[in-house]
Design an enzyme around this catalytic site. Structure first.
Site, PDB file in Angstrom:
ATOM      1  CE1 TYR A   5     -39.498  24.433  29.356  1.00 16.28           C
ATOM      2  CE2 TYR A   5     -40.382  22.933  31.004  1.00 16.28           C
ATOM      3  CZ  TYR A   5     -39.309  23.611  30.456  1.00 16.28           C
ATOM      4  OH  TYR A   5     -38.058  23.470  30.983  1.00 16.28           O
ATOM      5  CG  ASP A  53     -34.334  16.267  35.539  1.00 15.27           C
ATOM      6  OD1 ASP A  53     -33.673  16.071  34.498  1.00 15.27           O
ATOM      7  OD2 ASP A  53     -34.683  17.404  35.924  1.00 15.27           O
ATOM      8  CG  ASP A  79     -35.054  21.104  30.304  1.00 14.69           C
ATOM      9  OD1 ASP A  79     -33.891  21.477  30.062  1.00 14.69           O
ATOM     10  OD2 ASP A  79     -35.390  20.583  31.382  1.00 14.69           O
ATOM     11  CG  ASP A  83     -31.358  18.345  30.381  1.00 17.29           C
ATOM     12  OD1 ASP A  83     -32.246  18.943  31.028  1.00 17.29           O
ATOM     13  OD2 ASP A  83     -31.412  17.126  30.176  1.00 17.29           O
ATOM     14  CG  HIS A 120     -34.521  26.145  29.006  1.00 16.80           C
ATOM     15  ND1 HIS A 120     -33.885  25.275  29.847  1.00 16.80           N
ATOM     16  CD2 HIS A 120     -35.851  25.868  29.125  1.00 16.80           C
ATOM     17  CE1 HIS A 120     -34.774  24.510  30.463  1.00 16.80           C
ATOM     18  NE2 HIS A 120     -35.971  24.832  30.025  1.00 16.80           N
ATOM     19  CD  GLU A 139     -29.870  22.549  33.178  1.00 18.48           C
ATOM     20  OE1 GLU A 139     -29.479  21.771  34.071  1.00 18.48           O
ATOM     21  OE2 GLU A 139     -31.050  22.617  32.800  1.00 18.48           O
ATOM     22  CB  CYS A 148     -34.823  18.440  39.848  1.00 22.75           C
ATOM     23  SG  CYS A 148     -36.175  19.590  40.182  1.00 22.75           S
ATOM     24  NE  ARG A 199     -32.361  25.261  34.933  1.00 21.04           N
ATOM     25  CZ  ARG A 199     -32.909  24.098  35.265  1.00 21.04           C
ATOM     26  NH1 ARG A 199     -33.895  23.607  34.549  1.00 21.04           N
ATOM     27  NH2 ARG A 199     -32.473  23.419  36.311  1.00 21.04           N
ATOM     28  CD  GLU A 236     -35.358  26.135  38.092  1.00 20.99           C
ATOM     29  OE1 GLU A 236     -36.272  26.951  38.381  1.00 20.99           O
ATOM     30  OE2 GLU A 236     -35.566  25.067  37.500  1.00 20.99           O
ATOM     31  CG  ASN A 279     -39.815  26.060  36.825  1.00 24.90           C
ATOM     32  OD1 ASN A 279     -40.935  25.601  36.656  1.00 24.90           O
ATOM     33  ND2 ASN A 279     -38.767  25.287  37.100  1.00 24.90           N
TER      34      ASN A 279
END
Length: 302
Positions: A48, A62, A89, A91, A116, A118, A126, A161, A191, A213
């Protein structure tokens, strides 16, 4: 030697086959290409690439400061070093639906097996912090539809996500998961689930793989693989774990160096030179040039 022996297309195809088997796949987070090689050496199912880790590596929080170019560059460096599938990721997709489409094709070219997208607003944060905000369902669904439509390799995994659980509750997370699957998502990443029953609710709502996660210091308890398997989870990521462990060791070593004036006390905790060279497959390079590897290793001397 050098890079992965498998093509990105083969890695994607095999990743899909593993997911279809119903096995629970573990994907530790790599913070460097070298750590990805270690993950493979230790027998895990995939790698990952965390947006939070990439930001931290750059010395940034982040909060959506990284760019597509930076993410694709790092993901590509990691993906080419391992035969394992790499999930990255992406985002919020770095913009509107057309940007999402470009993100997908750029990461596909980087050699990843999946990514992914989101449903947070920008600037994002985060997923285990308070104060998040998500876009409306229509906007979120357009992102996923754009991502699914943009891929050229049908085996590239498009994962959706949703961060809505912390804002509107579990029913909204279930509803969004269903809508994302209808929009073309191949897998769902809910998430910040609070407990196993919430993962179970997502599992019951969709007929695609579900990811958990297991990040330390977050909203979710650190469930075991057995617990997650029992509620139907198909993938589990440990996004920041190796970076946290490495930075913890680095902090302790620097404190020792400052206090003792030497790292002698820390040497037993270090990866040896022989272990590093084995991980790098140093000896195989001698088949290209006998002058590259013409020495013996002694762990007693580093």
């Amino acid at each position: 030697m050098l890079y992965a022996t498998m093509t990105p297309a083969d890695k994607r195809r095999l990743f899909r086959e593993r997911l279809a088997s119903g096995d629970l796949l573990q994907l530790p987070g790599a913070f460097t290409p070298l750590s990805a090689k270690l993950i493979e050496q230790k027998g895990f199912d995939g790698v990952y690439v965390s947006g939070a880790v990439l930001s931290a590596e750059l010395g940034l929080p982040d909060i959506g400061l990284t760019t597509l170019t930076e993410v694709a560059g790092r993901a590509g460096q990691i993906a080419r070093m391992t035969d394992l599938p790499v999930l990255v990721d992406a985002d919020t997709g770095f913009g509107e639906p057309m940007n999402v489409a470009r993100t997908v094709q750029t990461l596909e070219d980087a050699g990843v097996a999946g990514l992914h997208i989101e449903d947070q607003v920008n600037p994002k944060r985060c997923g285990h912090l308070d104060g998040k905000a998500v876009v409306d369902r229509g906007t979120a669904t357009k992102r996923i539809r754009a991502a699914a439509d943009a891929r050229r390799d049908e085996n590239l995994l498009i994962m959706a996500r949703t961060d809505v659980r912390a804002i509107e509750g579990l029913p909204s997370a279930v509803d969004r998961a269903k809508e994302f699957v209808d929009a073309g998502a191949d897998a769902i990443f809910p998430e910040a689930m609070r407990d196993l029953s919430e993962f179970e609710a997502i599992r019951a709502a969709v007929d695609v793989p579900v990811l958990a996660n297991m990040t330390e210091f977050g909203k979710s308890e650190l469930f075991t693989t057995a617990q997650l398997r029992d509620v139907g989870v198909n993938l589990v990521i440990y996004p920041v774990s190796l970076l946290r462990l490495a930075m913890g060791a680095a902090m302790r070593a620097l404190d020792t160096l400052k206090a003792d004036g030497s790292l002698t006390a820390e040497v037993p905790n270090m990866q040896t030179r022989a272990e590093l060279y084995s991980l790098l497959d140093y000896e195989s390079y001698s088949s290209f040039d006998a002058g590259v590897f013409d020495f013996t290793l002694d762990d007693n001397h580093g």
